[in-house]
Design an enzyme around this catalytic site. Structure first.
Site, PDB file in Angstrom:
ATOM      1  N   HIS A   1       0.828  -1.205   0.000  1.00 10.75           N
ATOM      2  CA  HIS A   1       0.000   0.000   0.000  1.00 10.75           C
ATOM      3  C   HIS A   1       0.864   1.257   0.000  1.00 10.75           C
ATOM      4  CE1 HIS A   1      -3.215   2.778   1.430  1.00 10.75           C
ATOM      5  NE2 HIS A   1      -2.223   3.301   2.127  1.00 10.75           N
ATOM      6  N   GLU A   2       1.875   1.286   0.858  1.00  5.64           N
ATOM      7  CA  GLU A   2       2.718   2.479   0.958  1.00  5.64           C
ATOM      8  C   GLU A   2       3.534   2.690  -0.317  1.00  5.64           C
ATOM      9  OE1 GLU A   2       2.261   4.572   3.255  1.00  5.64           O
ATOM     10  OE2 GLU A   2       0.991   3.286   4.495  1.00  5.64           O
TER      11      GLU A   2
ATOM     12  N   HIS B   1       1.526   4.324  -3.031  1.00  8.15           N
ATOM     13  CA  HIS B   1       1.482   5.793  -3.018  1.00  8.15           C
ATOM     14  C   HIS B   1       2.608   6.378  -3.871  1.00  8.15           C
ATOM     15  CE1 HIS B   1      -1.725   6.577  -0.213  1.00  8.15           C
ATOM     16  NE2 HIS B   1      -1.158   5.912   0.779  1.00  8.15           N
TER      17      HIS B   1
ATOM     18  N   GLU C   1      -5.876   6.898  -0.795  1.00 10.17           N
ATOM     19  CA  GLU C   1      -5.776   5.707   0.042  1.00 10.17           C
ATOM     20  C   GLU C   1      -6.403   4.500  -0.647  1.00 10.17           C
ATOM     21  OE1 GLU C   1      -4.054   5.387   2.872  1.00 10.17           O
ATOM     22  OE2 GLU C   1      -3.428   7.445   2.507  1.00 10.17           O
TER      23      GLU C   1
END
Length: 264
Positions: free
Chosen positions: A126-127, A130, A189
Site C-alpha cells: 500500500h505504501e 502511493h 488511500e
C-alpha cells in the site's frame, strides 16, 4: 475582478500543462519533477533517522527487509531503479510509509497488528503504491493550486472592501478541506490499496490476507475513528469491501506468480 480572472488563468494553465494519469486511469495534476520529489524524500528520511530510534533487532529487521525486497522487486524501473533503503523504527506507532527515491520506513508497532508476512506485505505494498501513483506529488501540486486560488480570493475581497471577509475566508478554507482535500486523500488511500493488492499478489503474498489486516486494524483502533466524511482515510469496512471487489484478479495474479517469499 481582473485579478481573479488572471489568477484563474494561471491556475488553469498550470493544471493543463501538468496533466498525467494514475495507474488506475485517474487524471492527475503533477507540478513537480521526479528529481524534486526524490530529493525531498531523501531529506525527510534522513531527518527521521536522526530523530527516531532505529530498531537494533537483527531478526526483526531482516524480516521486514525480506518482505519489502519482495514487494519492491515488482516496482517499475521508471518509478525507481535503485536499491530501496528499508529502516525499522523502534516506535509503537501502528504505521509504515514509503517515500520517493526508494525509502521505506516501518514502525515496530505495526508488527503487532500485521500478524504475518502477507499482512505486512499488504501494508508495505500500500505504501509503495502511493509512490508508484505519485500521490505525494499530486498532493503538493493540489496544495499549490489551492493556495494560489485562496490568495486570489482574499485579495479580491480586500480590494473590494467586502465586509466579513475573515469569516468568508475561513468558510472557504473549511469548504476546501471537507469538499476537496479530504475526499482527495481518501481517493489516494483507496487507489494505494488496489495498487498494493496487485503488488503483494504478484510478489507471491496471499492477497486475501489484506482483508484480515484491515480487520486487525479496526480491532486495534477500538472504534476510535472520526466519521469517514471528516477522515483522510476510508473506514476499514469501506477498504475491506473495495479489496474484496478486486480480490478475484489479485488472486489470479497470486496463483500465477512463481515467487513464494519465506520471510520470518
Amino acid at each position: 475582478m481582473k485579478l481573479k480572472l488572471a489568477v484563474t488563468a494561471i491556475v488553469t494553465a498550470l493544471a493543463l500543462s501538468s496533466c498525467a494519469t494514475s495507474p488506475t486511469g485517474r487524471n492527475q495534476v503533477l507540478l513537480y519533477s521526479e528529481g524534486q520529489l526524490a530529493q525531498m524524500g531523501d531529506q525527510a528520511f534522513t531527518g527521521m533517522k536522526e530523530e527516531l530510534k532505529i530498531s537494533n533487532k537483527p531478526v526483526q529487521n531482516s524480516y521486514v527487509e525480506c518482505v519489502a525486497k519482495a514487494i519492491t522487486a515488482q516496482v517499475p524501473a521508471s518509478v525507481f531503479d535503485g536499491v530501496w533503503e528499508v529502516v525499522v523504527f523502534d516506535d509503537e506507532q501502528v504505521n509504515a510509509f514509503a517515500l520517493p527515491g526508494g525509502k521505506i520506513g516501518v514502525y515496530t508497532g505495526l508488527l503487532n497488528v500485521a500478524q504475518n508476512q502477507d499482512q505486512l506485505a499488504a501494508v508495505i505494498g500500500h505504501e509503495v503504491g502511493h509512490v508508484i501513483a505519485e500521490h505525494g506529488n499530486e498532493r503538493m501540486s493540489q496544495s499549490t493550486l489551492i493556495n494560489i486560488g485562496t490568495q486570489a480570493v482574499g485579495q479580491v475581497l480586500a480590494a473590494n472592501e467586502v465586509s466579513q471577509s475573515g469569516p468568508i475566508m475561513a468558510a472557504i478554507g473549511l469548504g476546501v478541506q471537507v469538499g476537496v482535500q479530504l475526499p482527495f486523500s481518501r481517493t489516494h488511500e483507496s487507489e494505494a490499496d488496489l495498487i498494493g493488492l496487485q503488488l503483494m499478489a504478484r510478489s507471491g503474498f496471499d492477497p486475501r490476507q489484506s482483508v484480515d489486516l484491515w480487520q486487525n486494524m479496526e480491532a486495534a483502533s477500538s472504534g476510535n475513528r472520526p466519521m469517514e466524511l471528516l477522515s483522510t482515510h476510508p473506514a476499514p469496512q469501506t477498504r475491506i469491501e473495495n479489496l474484496k471487489a478486486n480480490m478475484s484478479s489479485a488472486f489470479t495474479d497470486f496463483q500465477s506468480s512463481s515467487s513464494r517469499p519465506r520471510c520470518s
